[in-house]
Each structure stands twice: as structure tokens, then as C-alpha cells.
Design a protein around this motif. Structure first.
Motif, PDB file in Angstrom:
ATOM      1  N   LEU A  65       0.809  -1.222   0.000  1.00 45.99           N
ATOM      2  CA  LEU A  65       0.000   0.000   0.000  1.00 45.99           C
ATOM      3  C   LEU A  65       0.837   1.264   0.000  1.00 45.99           C
ATOM      4  CD1 LEU A  65      -2.811  -1.062   2.480  1.00 45.99           C
ATOM      5  CD2 LEU A  65      -2.932  -0.858   0.003  1.00 45.99           C
ATOM      6  N   LEU A  66       2.142   1.128   0.115  1.00 43.56           N
ATOM      7  CA  LEU A  66       2.981   2.324   0.161  1.00 43.56           C
ATOM      8  C   LEU A  66       3.358   2.756  -1.255  1.00 43.56           C
ATOM      9  CD1 LEU A  66       5.328   1.381   3.114  1.00 43.56           C
ATOM     10  CD2 LEU A  66       3.341   2.873   3.133  1.00 43.56           C
ATOM     11  N   PRO A  67       3.456   4.051  -1.456  1.00 43.95           N
ATOM     12  CA  PRO A  67       3.797   4.528  -2.799  1.00 43.95           C
ATOM     13  C   PRO A  67       5.284   4.369  -3.087  1.00 43.95           C
ATOM     14  CG  PRO A  67       3.510   6.378  -1.317  1.00 43.95           C
ATOM     15  CD  PRO A  67       3.248   5.159  -0.516  1.00 43.95           C
ATOM     16  N   LEU A  68       5.693   3.134  -3.372  1.00 48.45           N
ATOM     17  CA  LEU A  68       7.103   2.878  -3.647  1.00 48.45           C
ATOM     18  C   LEU A  68       7.254   2.411  -5.083  1.00 48.45           C
ATOM     19  CD1 LEU A  68       8.152   0.894  -0.474  1.00 48.45           C
ATOM     20  CD2 LEU A  68       8.816   3.217  -1.071  1.00 48.45           C
ATOM     21  N   ARG A  69       8.321   2.885  -5.735  1.00 46.96           N
ATOM     22  CA  ARG A  69       8.582   2.363  -7.063  1.00 46.96           C
ATOM     23  C   ARG A  69       9.203   0.983  -6.934  1.00 46.96           C
ATOM     24  NH1 ARG A  69      11.928   6.228  -9.256  1.00 46.96           N
ATOM     25  NH2 ARG A  69      10.896   8.234  -9.354  1.00 46.96           N
ATOM     26  N   ARG A  70       9.004   0.183  -7.942  1.00 46.90           N
ATOM     27  CA  ARG A  70       9.510  -1.180  -7.889  1.00 46.90           C
ATOM     28  C   ARG A  70      11.025  -1.189  -7.708  1.00 46.90           C
ATOM     29  NH1 ARG A  70       9.321  -4.846 -13.077  1.00 46.90           N
ATOM     30  NH2 ARG A  70       7.057  -4.680 -13.049  1.00 46.90           N
ATOM     31  N   ARG A  71      11.671  -0.223  -8.371  1.00 42.99           N
ATOM     32  CA  ARG A  71      13.127  -0.186  -8.301  1.00 42.99           C
ATOM     33  C   ARG A  71      13.599   0.091  -6.875  1.00 42.99           C
ATOM     34  NH1 ARG A  71      16.385   3.435 -12.532  1.00 42.99           N
ATOM     35  NH2 ARG A  71      15.601   1.818 -13.904  1.00 42.99           N
ATOM     36  N   THR A  72      12.934   1.049  -6.224  1.00 44.85           N
ATOM     37  CA  THR A  72      13.282   1.361  -4.829  1.00 44.85           C
ATOM     38  C   THR A  72      13.074   0.136  -3.947  1.00 44.85           C
ATOM     39  OG1 THR A  72      12.223   3.458  -5.302  1.00 44.85           O
ATOM     40  CG2 THR A  72      12.952   3.071  -3.037  1.00 44.85           C
ATOM     41  N   LEU A  73      11.958  -0.523  -4.167  1.00 43.29           N
ATOM     42  CA  LEU A  73      11.616  -1.676  -3.353  1.00 43.29           C
ATOM     43  C   LEU A  73      12.662  -2.775  -3.500  1.00 43.29           C
ATOM     44  CD1 LEU A  73       9.359  -2.588  -1.486  1.00 43.29           C
ATOM     45  CD2 LEU A  73       8.317  -3.724  -3.429  1.00 43.29           C
ATOM     46  N   ILE A  74      13.035  -3.038  -4.774  1.00 41.31           N
ATOM     47  CA  ILE A  74      14.026  -4.083  -5.023  1.00 41.31           C
ATOM     48  C   ILE A  74      15.345  -3.722  -4.359  1.00 41.31           C
ATOM     49  CG2 ILE A  74      15.430  -5.120  -6.820  1.00 41.31           C
ATOM     50  CD1 ILE A  74      12.957  -6.235  -7.435  1.00 41.31           C
ATOM     51  N   ALA A  75      15.778  -2.481  -4.562  1.00 40.44           N
ATOM     52  CA  ALA A  75      17.043  -2.069  -3.970  1.00 40.44           C
ATOM     53  C   ALA A  75      16.975  -2.184  -2.458  1.00 40.44           C
ATOM     54  CB  ALA A  75      17.361  -0.629  -4.382  1.00 40.44           C
ATOM     55  N   GLY A  76      15.857  -1.752  -1.901  1.00 40.16           N
ATOM     56  CA  GLY A  76      15.707  -1.798  -0.452  1.00 40.16           C
ATOM     57  C   GLY A  76      15.694  -3.206   0.084  1.00 40.16           C
ATOM     58  N   MET A  77      14.926  -4.075  -0.564  1.00 37.92           N
ATOM     59  CA  MET A  77      14.847  -5.456  -0.104  1.00 37.92           C
ATOM     60  C   MET A  77      16.208  -6.139  -0.236  1.00 37.92           C
ATOM     61  SD  MET A  77      11.541  -6.159   0.637  1.00 37.92           S
ATOM     62  CE  MET A  77      11.388  -7.902   0.433  1.00 37.92           C
ATOM     63  N   GLY A  78      16.896  -5.832  -1.328  1.00 40.54           N
ATOM     64  CA  GLY A  78      18.225  -6.413  -1.535  1.00 40.54           C
ATOM     65  C   GLY A  78      19.187  -5.968  -0.453  1.00 40.54           C
ATOM     66  N   ALA A  79      19.173  -4.656  -0.180  1.00 40.61           N
ATOM     67  CA  ALA A  79      20.070  -4.129   0.842  1.00 40.61           C
ATOM     68  C   ALA A  79      19.749  -4.738   2.199  1.00 40.61           C
ATOM     69  CB  ALA A  79      19.949  -2.602   0.904  1.00 40.61           C
TER      70      ALA A  79
END
Lengths: 245, 533
Positions: free
Chosen positions: B103-117
């Protein structure tokens, strides 16, 4: 059902502190309270699912902890937040409950088929209970509690997640059960249902019974909702905050 | 006034902080979890030190030929471990569940980078990094600073491959297994894979003994050019004068990681929708037999005992975790004796079969945990402890005794002594009975809650090791306790079957009696112990 000074701690938190309740035979008893008031904990201790730290629980004259077999034989329970043996289908689950109660197989079959038809689950249904909807689960749970025709029904949140039609059906079944001489104790935080059904109510908050008695006495000339809010306390209106909303 | 953040402005540090905070919160006020965390820390340190020293050996001994096959094979094995170990044993680290970000306004790229980190900020990643730094050490000793630099680059790339590959595969698995039926199937498959690792290993070792060396060298070189092995060999390539390989291998790694990221991104989006949409239920033909005949089997008594055993038998088959346990037991029981027969002359098979008799009851060590809070039904209806224990043991025996017969037959045939089948079965019964006697009280006393999901990856709920200790103790105890019968069987083989039967039954009755009494005293406590929180 009579509870005397029930106390329960979870770790360091006091969940129920000295609850005493008297449920007259033949009454339709509603246990009210906000979320976290200790309703489930109280009912669990009353039917022998949770050992109290102190206090007594009597069901139809039998002490639940000293004479569990006699007490449990006369009571039907619908716990909330507990799973059922949900890898069985509805009919299988009912048969399991009936046989566990020591009923003859023929009686189990006859009553189970009748219950399944009335509750619109159907004896032909092969779906496992785990795949039932929340409302269906409540209905089959209720059927299991009713199967052995107990004298006392203890139901934890029987109307939660139930659609209006099924809710009306369950109400009708319960009213019929009480008019036949049975006693129902149920917990809820839906005041409308309680107001429509109950002869007696108790209001709990923070692990304590704040008020109990016949519905007419508790309510007086106000609505139950007003009494509830007054007894439980808490905020029901906003002031100058949230102006940006 | 509305304040809206620009989508994508969230820094990936927020994800890492979130993960660390959640990890910290789960440890607060929970001594048992802290102990588990410390044990995990010790294990990670052990792995890091062991891995580092092993990978540093070629450098210290100045043996580049050793590194030529140790680095690609070790690295590839490590990378595969990142994919398979979580699937099979550890469960997925779901500290950060993508569904929670839906439900958060996150771009997929941000999410991937964040989850990876966030995945990098964990014990497994740190341990892997420390262990693989050993290749840098070796590279530095073999080829100097340039090689070390290339090695370092390789280690970082390798870690990225590990994390992204494992996340992508698991995410893809999780999304493809939306429906309960599919998940059930996956659990069984994983159990089969897990159970076949042991026999497979023995077979592989047997093959390796005969393999010729040039073949292994070729395999190592080829592995070094696959995405699994490429990053780990960069430093070695420089040291061995193959610097031209470095950019090519880097390209391989970059292409792999990019491809995996795209794949992960796609499945992540599906995972964010959550497991809400379950597959359509199979519309089976209605079954109009009476409820009791549906529950009971034809031969079940129409009584409480009949209902309890019938329900247990259906549960052993319908509940995935239980079925997985049965499948594992059968695989282990049949293949352990078989694999020793391939490896040696078959004489070890007898001993291994004996172990199977002790393993069989372990499935009951947490029998109350399988169904969790559903035990409330039996408690509310007041099922006496002894009846509960006997019915559960009987239902278990319906599945395990045939397996034991099978094991006795297979062992006898493999060892080339069909006349020993009865003797073998006698000792198996004695071990099984003794094991039950130990396991039944444990199942009442040391029950623990299993996670309340049907996910195939939720086999272990963390801390699985310390919780399985009582079961392991029972396994040892069963082998020790049944030694008298084993000794007897070697002296007078014909006595083993009757004596084993009596010994096993007596031990079982004693254990069941004890467990039943215990259960009568602590039914509500047991319910509380198996209710997931």
C-alpha cells in the motif's frame, strides 16, 4: 454458569483480575466489552481451556477443574481464535465431535445431517473446513457445539465475520434453543445484537466486570450503547484536532 | 494541507534500518530467542572462519592448482546453498515481507534495492562475505595486489549473485504456490528432495572414488565460466595470468544479476498482491454417505477411540507437515539400507535399519504441535489422557509398522540373508516400542507451537535446533534402550521376533501410561504451549 474471582496473568500482564459472573439458568447472557477487555480469557477459563491463577468456575453445578468430565459433558463450546480440526470436511468434523461426546453413531448421523441442512452447508459438501469462508467456519463450529444438545452453550464471538443472512439464522437457532430451556452465554462487541437478543448482560473492560444484571436494569431508559460508553470510558468524539482531514 | 512525499525518494537505508529494528524487537524480552540468535551468531562466525581458512589454504601453501578447482566448486556450492538451504531447512527470512509494502507509494526499483540491501544486512550475507574473503587472501598471496583487487571485486559480485538469486527463486516459488493444494504438493516434493540428499551424497562419493582427474579439472574450468562460479575465480584468473578473462566473467555476472533482478521484480509485484486470491476449489461430486461413515474407516470401532484414530489417520495424510514427515521416514527407511548396499557389501545395512526403528517414532515428538490450537476441541470435550495417547500412537502405527516391515524385508534381501528378515523385524519392533515410550512423554512435556500457516517454507519456525533436541535424545535413548534385544538377536536370532514384540509392546505401554497421566494433569498447559502466538 457461575464464576468466582477468576484471575489470569500472562507473563507480567494481568489479563483478568477477579471476574465473578452469575449466569441464571435459562438466560440469554451477553458478555460485552471492548477489544482486549478479557472476554475470551474469561470464557476460556470458564469452560476449562485455560487454567486460572485463582478462582472457581462452575458449570451447571459442577466445578470445571475438579469434575471436568461431568461439567464438560453438559456444555457446548464455540471458542474464538482456536482452530478446529480443519483438515476434515464439515460432515466429518461433526461426526468426530458427536463420537467424542460418546453419542451413538445413528444419533450422530441423524442430527449432523439435519444441522448441515439447516445451516446450508450440506452433507454432500466435500470441502475441507480449512477452505471454508470465515462465516462458514463459524456456522460449522456452532453446529459442533450444538450437536450433543447441551444444557449450556458458551460462544465466543459467534457473530463475528458472519454475513447478515447467516447471522439471522444463528440468532433464530439460539433463540429457539433458549426458549427450549437452554442457557446461552456469548461474548460480543456488537451492541445491536446483544440488545436485540439478551435477557442479561455484563460489561467488561480491562479485565474487570464493570456491570452485570438483567438487560432492562442495566439499560434503564437509555440505549445500551450510551451505557456501554459511559461504563467503559474512552473517547467518542474529536475536538479541534484533525482539522486538516 | 496535504504533504506528499515524491515516490521513490525513500532511501534504501530506511529498509536496512527497518529490518534491523524488527530483528531487535523480536529479541526484546525473549531470552529463548536471544539464545537462538547467539547460537546463530556463533554458527555464522564458525562458518565464516572455517570458510575463510579453507579458501585461504591454496594461497598459504602456494598451490594454484588447488585453487583452480576449490574456488569454482566451492563458490558454486555456496551459491546453490543460498538457493536450496532456505527452501529446505531454514525457511525464508521474511522479516521484510513484500506484501507489507503493497500500500505504500514505492517504485519497484526502490523496493528491489531496499529489499536487496536489507537481505545483505543479515548474518548469512555477512558470514558469506567473511568466508569468501579467503579467496582474496589466496589471490593476494598468489598474484599480488592486482589479483587481490580483482578477487575483492569478485567476492562482492558473488555475494550479489547469491542474494539476488536466492531472493528471486524464493519469490518465484512463493508466488507460484498460491493455492493450498499447490503448496501441499511443494512441501511433499521438498521432503522427497531433502530425504534423497543423503543417499545421493553416498552415491556421488562412490562415483568420485572412480572418477578420473582430468575430467574433474575440465568440470572445474567449465564451472568457473558459469554465473555460479565465475565471480569467485576473478582473483585467481589475474594471478594465473588470465587477466583477459576478468571482463568477460564480469559481463557474465552483470548480465546474470540484471536478469535475476528483472525476474525478481516481476514476481515481487505478484507477491505484493499477497496470497489473498487462492486457487479455485476442486468441484468434487457430492458425497452423500452419512457423516459417521465419512469420518470412520470401515474397520474403525464406532466409539471415541475409533473417531480419534480415524481423525489422526486422516490428518497424517491430509496435513502437509505430517505427510512430509511420513514421506521422509519412508525414503530414509528404504534408501538408507539400499545406499549402503551400493557402497559396500551390505553388512552395514542391518545397523542402519536398526536406526530407522528409532527414527520412526520421532514424528510423534511434537504430535500436538501439528494441529495447534485445534487440540481445544479434545480438551473441551474432555478426552482422557490415556485415550488420547493410545489413539494417536495407534494411528501413527498404521503408517509406520508397514514401513518397518518393508525396511526389514529390504534389508534382509540387500544383505543377502532373507532368513534374517524376522530377526530384523523383531529388533525394529523393540526399537520402535522403546522410542515410542520415550517420545510420548516428550510430546506432552516439550510440545511447541508450529507456525500457523500452510506455507511449505514454514517447516521450521526458527530455533528448530534446540526444540528438536528432546527428539534427538529420544532417538539415542531408543537405540540404547533396545540394545538388550539387539544383543539377543545376535546370539539367538530365532528369539528376536517374539522377544522384540513383547519388549516393544511393554515399553510402549509403560510410556503411554506415563504420558497419559502427564497429559491428564497438564491439558490446558499443553493447549497453551501449542497455540501459535
Amino acid at each position: 454458569m457461575s464464576l468466582r474471582g477468576l484471575v489470569k496473568h500472562f507473563d507480567t500482564r494481568l489479563a483478568v483480575s477477579g471476574v465473578s459472573l452469575d449466569v441464571p439458568a435459562g438466560s440469554f447472557f451477553g458478555l460485552l466489552g471492548p477489544n482486549g477487555a478479557g472476554k475470551t480469557t474469561t470464557l476460556s477459563m470458564a469452560v476449562g481451556l485455560l487454567r486460572p491463577d485463582a478462582g472457581q468456575a462452575e458449570l451447571l453445578g459442577y466445578d470445571v477443574w475438579r469434575a471436568p468430565a461431568e461439567a464438560k459433558a453438559l456444555v457446548g463450546v464455540l471458542p474464538d481464535g482456536m482452530r478446529m480440526f480443519d483438515r476434515l470436511s464439515g460432515p466429518e468434523l461433526l461426526a468426530y465431535h458427536g463420537l467424542l461426546r460418546g453419542m451413538p453413531a445413528a444419533t450422530v448421523d441423524q442430527r449432523a445431517v439435519e444441522l448441515l441442512d439447516v445451516l446450508e452447508i450440506g452433507n454432500g459438501n466435500r470441502t475441507l473446513v480449512v477452505d471454508y469462508s470465515a462465516g462458514m467456519k463459524k456456522k460449522i463450529g456452532l453446529a459442533c457445539a450444538l450437536l450433543h444438545a447441551p444444557r449450556l452453550l458458551v460462544l465466543d464471538e459467534p457473530f463475528e465475520a458472519v454475513d447478515p443472512v447467516s447471522g439471522a439464522l444463528i440468532r433464530d437457532i439460539l433463540q429457539r434453543y433458549v426458549s427450549g430451556g437452554g442457557t446461552v452465554v456469548f461474548s460480543s462487541h456488537v451492541l445491536e445484537v446483544v440488545e436485540r437478543l439478551c435477557t442479561h448482560v455484563a460489561i467488561m473492560s480491562d479485565g474487570v466486570v464493570r456491570m452485570q444484571g438483567p438487560l432492562t436494569e442495566i439499560r434503564g431508559d437509555r440505549t445500551l450503547s450510551d451505557v456501554f460508553v459511559q461504563v467503559v470510558g474512552g473517547r467518542v468524539a474529536t475536538g479541534s484536532e484533525l482539522a486538516w482531514l | 494541507m496535504a504533504v506528499t512525499g515524491t515516490p521513490g525518494s525513500v532511501s534504501i537505508r530506511a529498509f536496512v534500518r527497518l529490518k534491523l529494528r524488527i530483528t531487535g524487537n523480536t529479541l526484546r524480552d525473549r531470552p529463548a530467542r536471544i539464545v537462538m540468535f547467539v547460537l546463530g551468531l556463533v554458527a555464522a562466525c564458525g562458518f565464516a572462519i572455517l570458510g575463510y581458512s579453507m579458501l585461504a589454504v591454496p594461497g598459504l601453501l602456494d598451490r594454484p592448482d588447488m585453487a583452480e578447482f576449490l574456488f569454482p566448486f566451492g563458490g558454486a556450492l555456496l551459491t546453490l546453498g543460498w538457493v536450496f538451504l532456505p527452501l529446505l531447512f531454514f525457511g525464508v527470512d521474511s522479516t521484510l515481507d513484500p506484501a507489507q509494502f503493497a500500500l505504500l507509494p514505492l517504485r519497484r526499483r526502490t523496493l528491489i534495492a531496499g529489499m536487496g540491501a536489507a537481505a545483505l544486512a543479515g548474518l548469512p550475507a555477512l558470514a558469506t562475505l567473511c568466508a569468501t574473503l579467503g579467496t582474496v587472501h589466496s589471490a593476494a598471496l598468489l598474484g599480488g595486489a592486482g589479483a587481490a583487487l580483482a578477487g575483492l571485486l569478485g567476492v562482492v559480485c558473488g555475494l550479489a549473485v547469491c542474494v539476488v538469486l536466492s531472493r528471486a527463486v524464493i519469490s518465484a516459488f512463493a508466488t507460484s504456490l498460491r493455492s493450498r493444494r499447490a503448496r501441499d504438493l511443494a512441501t511433499i516434493l521438498l521432503a522427497v528432495v531433502a530425504a534423497s540428499i543423503g543417499p545421493l551424497e553416498l552415491t556421488l562419493l562412490g562415483l568420485l572414488n572412480r572418477a578420473d582427474w582430468t575430467l574433474v579439472e575440465t568440470a572445474a574450468t567449465v564451472t568457473g565460466w558459469t554465473p555460479l562460479g565465475a565471480p569467485w575465480t576473478l582473483g585467481l584468473d589475474v594471478a594465473q595470468g588470465r587477466a583477459w578473462a576478468v571482463p568477460l566473467k564480469l559481463l557474465i555476472v552483470v548480465v546474470t544479476v540484471t536478469g535475476l533482478l528483472v525476474w525478481w521484480g516481476r514476481t515481487l509485484e505478484q507477491a505484493m498482491v499477497g496470497a489473498a486470491g487462492t486457487g479455485p476449489g476442486r468441484a468434487a461430486a457430492p458425497d452423500h454417505r452419512s457423516p459417521v461413515t465419512k469420518l470412520l474407516f470401515r474397520w474403525s470401532p464406532r466409539s471415541r477411540f475409533g473417531a480419534l484414530t480415524a481423525r489422526e489417520i486422516r490428518y497424517w495424510w491430509r496435513e502437509t507437515r505430517r505427510r512430509a514427515a511420513l514421506v521422509t521416514l519412508t525414503m530414509a527407511g528404504v534408501f538408507l539400507p539400499l545406499s549402503t548396499a551400493f557402497a559396500g557389501d551390505g553388512s552395514g545395512a542391518v545397523g542402519l535399519a536398526f536406526v530407522v526403528g528409532a527414527i520412526a517414532p520421532i514424528g510423534l515428538a511434537n504430535q500436538f504441535g501439528y494441529e495447534g490450537s485445534a487440540y481445544a476441541t479434545n480438551l473441551a470435550t474432555g478426552v482422557p489422557g490415556r485415550l488420547e495417547i493410545h489413539s494417536r500412537a495407534a494411528a501413527h502405527a498404521v503408517f509406520t509398522v508397514p514401513v518397518l516391515v518393508l525396511v526389514a524385508i529390504v534389508t534382509g534381501v540387500v544383505a543377502g540373508r532373507p532368513e534374517a528378515i524376522a530377526t530384523q523385524f523383531g529388533t525394529l519392533l523393540a526399537t520402535y516400542g522403546t522410542g515410542l515410550a520415550l517420545v510420548l512423554p516428550i510430546s506432552v512435556r516439550a510440545a511447541y507451537a508450529l507456525p500457523d500457516t500452510t506455507g511449505p517454507f514454514a517447516l521450521s519456525s526458527g530455533g528448530g535446533f534446540s526444540k528438536s533436541l528432546p527428539g534427538m535424545a529420544a532417538l539415542l535413548g531408543a537405540m540404547i534402550g533396545s540394545l538388550p534385544v539387539v544383543v539377543l538377536a545376535t546370539l539367538w536370532p530365532w528369539l528376536a521376533l517374539p522377544v522384540g514384540l513383547v519388549y516393544g509392546v511393554c515399553a510402549y505401554l509403560l510410556g503411554a501410561h506415563l504420558a497419559g497421566r502427564m497429559l491428564d494433569r497438564r491439558m490446558p498447559e499443553l493447549l497453551a504451549a501449542v497455540t501459535p502466538r
